[in-house]
Enzyme design. Structure first.
Site, PDB file in Angstrom:
ATOM      1  N   GLU A 100       0.812  -1.229   0.000  1.00 51.60           N
ATOM      2  CA  GLU A 100       0.000   0.000   0.000  1.00 51.60           C
ATOM      3  C   GLU A 100       0.841   1.273   0.000  1.00 51.60           C
ATOM      4  O   GLU A 100       0.554   2.208   0.751  1.00 51.60           O
ATOM      5  CB  GLU A 100      -0.926   0.008   1.236  1.00 51.60           C
ATOM      6  CG  GLU A 100      -1.891  -1.143   1.245  1.00 51.60           C
ATOM      7  CD  GLU A 100      -2.717  -1.225   2.530  1.00 51.60           C
ATOM      8  OE1 GLU A 100      -3.910  -1.517   2.430  1.00 51.60           O
ATOM      9  OE2 GLU A 100      -2.159  -1.010   3.634  1.00 51.60           O
TER      10      GLU A 100
HETATM   11  C1  TNX Z   1      -4.326  -3.967   4.904  1.00 54.88           C
HETATM   12  S1  TNX Z   1      -2.694  -6.318   4.318  1.00 54.88           S
HETATM   13  C2  TNX Z   1      -3.018  -3.760   5.311  1.00 54.88           C
HETATM   14  C3  TNX Z   1      -2.770  -3.390   6.708  1.00 54.88           C
HETATM   15  C4  TNX Z   1      -4.027  -3.169   7.481  1.00 54.88           C
HETATM   16  C5  TNX Z   1      -5.024  -4.243   7.141  1.00 54.88           C
HETATM   17  C6  TNX Z   1      -6.282  -4.159   7.947  1.00 54.88           C
HETATM   18  C7  TNX Z   1      -1.643  -5.291   4.155  1.00 54.88           C
HETATM   19  C8  TNX Z   1      -0.442  -5.778   3.549  1.00 54.88           C
HETATM   20  N1  TNX Z   1      -1.906  -4.038   4.543  1.00 54.88           N
HETATM   21  O1  TNX Z   1      -1.954  -2.243   6.758  1.00 54.88           O
HETATM   22  O2  TNX Z   1      -3.718  -3.211   8.833  1.00 54.88           O
HETATM   23  O3  TNX Z   1      -5.338  -4.154   5.784  1.00 54.88           O
HETATM   24  O4  TNX Z   1      -7.118  -5.251   7.711  1.00 54.88           O
END
Ligand code: TNX
Length: 535
Positions: free
Chosen positions: A351
């Site tokens: 992300e």
């Molecule tokens: C996505 S999964 C994220 C996390 C969040 C999570 C909450 C991922 C690699 N990144 O930063 O905590 O969703 O469900």
């Protein structure tokens, strides 16, 4: 009464189901053998009804082994690891039975009435974690090729004993185990879970508790998400503000915390004694607000960010065009590598919406050379598959199909599909903790999927195994961690360990129901889904 069950490696069919039912219902109230007639009450035994993950093959022999107050645990002379594994079992069994089991040395089989752990004659084809457990009326013997297999084997011993064996206070016996031969080894080498220490901080005692519960289900990988926007949770000596300032808060604004390097090492050592590898994650280049708040120089504009206590994602970015950023990453990875005996460093990479894709791609390609320079294997969330990955990294799938290309070129994949394996997803619409962006994950949903068919083009041969992450935006205490993790984590453990062809929800839910009393004895306040007939 004499049952022979060989499970599974082949589809579970009606005959097996009938035999299993016979065993479950009758196995605990069978006719006592003449030698037991003299004891006041029959010794209850548990076999197939009580083992999670389901072993590769279980053969009931009839009769039982009874652990008496003078029982001891024997290991080969001079085997330090077997001795500590024996002590691990002696401590657990000692607490609930009140027996003072000694770990003693014996070259060859010990006297009857004892437990025997040995790597002599261990079958190398069962691999590092495989074991053979033979329980007769005389002896309970675990034979494994490696100590890790002995450790996995004693978890099965625990599960063959009555549920109250897990109690932390003295319980009434008798302490019987069904006579049985179990040959067992895992399907996948990677059977893990992740705990997010950043959104809410969890200290050494909480982490140890989680490791204990992992060990009970034969999990072997513990991924520690140590840094994120809301908190930096590990001391880095060359950048001290990261922990002291960047770790000072958490989601919601309460005081945070961090692990000293000594505490991190204590966790690693505790995991090692359970044959669990710790994988530390430093999430870059996004999810870095805590670092950007701690050091102004990591920001492109040279201005330190404010500490962040919300739950948004995707807004922060290291300044990938600045050399300071690479000095920072190098220092962090060097210190973490030195503290981490395991071969893996996780660099996050998810992300990174605040970094342009071409810059992100170059950043990851440079970070991989840093990880390589410290002799570690790099792991990243699936987004890193956009980069040209050298040195055999591991990619962790969570949401998209971006891993397909990398997998087809030989990159190994860990499966953590959010819609199946995220422990922070609510069970259903009545769950007050957790999130629901990937959907609800009821206990049955968590169990009824196969990592090898989850993403098309990513087959069993591309997969190392699975990992269930627990993100903690909404999770504040270890009791809440346990409620979200259990009972789903038991199912992930079985998906990772047991043969796919033998897995079947209707059969599993009976065994899981039996684990209700085991989890209760362990003090776990788990989610009592109506899908399972709890005991
Ligand atoms: C996505 S999964 C994220 C996390 C969040 C999570 C909450 C991922 C690699 N990144 O930063 O905590 O969703 O469900």
């Amino acid at each position: 009464m004499f049952h022979v069950l060989l499970l599974p490696r082949r589809p579970f069919h009606v005959l097996q189901a009938a035999l299993l039912f016979f065993t479950l219902v009758l196995g605990s109230c069978r006719t006592p053998s003449p030698t037991e007639m003299s004891t006041a009450k029959p010794v209850p035994t548990f076999a197939l009804s009580s083992i999670i993950p389901m072993p590769d093959s279980v053969k009931l022999l009839g009769g039982s082994f009874v652990l008496n107050p003078n029982a001891n645990i024997y290991v080969e002379p001079g085997t330090v690891e077997a001795r500590s594994i024996g002590q691990f079992l002696a401590d657990i069994v000692g607490r609930s039975t009140g027996y003072n089991l000694q770990v003693l040395a014996s070259a060859g089989a010990p006297p009857r009435g004892n437990i025997y752990l040995t790597t002599v004659g261990g079958d190398p084809t069962l691999g590092e974690e495989g074991y053979v457990l033979t329980v007769t009326q005389d002896l309970a013997t675990v034979v494994a090729y490696q100590p890790a297999g002995l450790f996995r084997g004693i978890q099965t011993v625990r599960q063959l004993l009555p549920p109250s064996i897990e109690s932390s206070t003295i319980q009434p016996g008798p302490w019987g185990m069904a006579a049985v031969t179990i040959r067992d080894s895992p399907r996948f080498v990677w059977r893990g879970t992740m705990l997010d220490l950043s959104r809410h901080f969890f200290g050494v005692q909480d982490v140890k508790r989680y490791l204990d519960l992992m060990a009970y289900y034969k999990l072997n990988r513990f991924h520690l998400h140590l840094t994120d926007d809301q908190g930096w949770r590990i001391v880095i000596n060359s950048w001290p503000n990261l922990a002291t300032y960047g770790g000072s808060t958490q989601v919601g604004g309460a005081t945070g915390g961090y692990l000293t390097q000594a505490e991190y090492s204590e966790i690693v050592a505790y995991a090692q004694l359970r044959y669990i590898t710790v994988i530390p994650e430093i999430d870059v280049p996004g999810h870095t607000n805590a670092a950007l708040a701690s050091y102004a120089g990591l920001n492109c504009d040279g201005v330190a960010r404010s500490l962040y206590t919300g739950i948004g994602v995707g807004f922060s970015a290291l300044c990938v065009s600045k050399e300071t950023t690479y000095t920072f990453v190098d220092d962090v990875i060097r210190e973490l590598s030195a503290l981490t005996p395991g071969p893996f460093i996780h660099i996050g990479g998810d992300e990174a919406f605040a970094t342009a894709i071409p810059e992100y791609v170059r950043f990851i390609e440079r970070v991989q050379t840093i990880v390589q320079s410290y002799g570690k294997q790099m792991i990243g969330w699936e987004e890193i598959a956009q980069s040209r990955l050298l040195y055999g990294p591991i990619v962790q799938h969570w949401y998209s199909n971006v891993v397909q290309g990398a997998a087809q070129q030989g990159t190994k994949v860990i499966m953590s599909p959010a819609s199946k394996a995220y422990l922070d997803m609510k069970y259903d619409n009545s769950t007050t903790l957790g999130q629901d962006w990937a959907g609800y994950i009821e206990v049955k949903d968590a169990y009824t999927w196969d990592p090898a068919t989850q993403v098309s083009g990513v087959a069993e041969s591309n997969i190392l195994g699975l990992e269930a992450p627990l993100w903690t935006e909404t999770i504040q205490t270890i009791a809440e961690v346990e409620y979200m993790a259990f009972p789903r984590l038991a199912g992930y453990a079985e998906i990772g360990w047991s043969r796919e062809a033998g897995r079947n929800w209707d059969e599993y839910k009976i065994r899981l129901g039996e684990h209700g009393s085991r989890l209760t004895a362990l003090g776990v306040k788990f989610y009592r889904t109506p899908e399972v007939p709890w005991k």
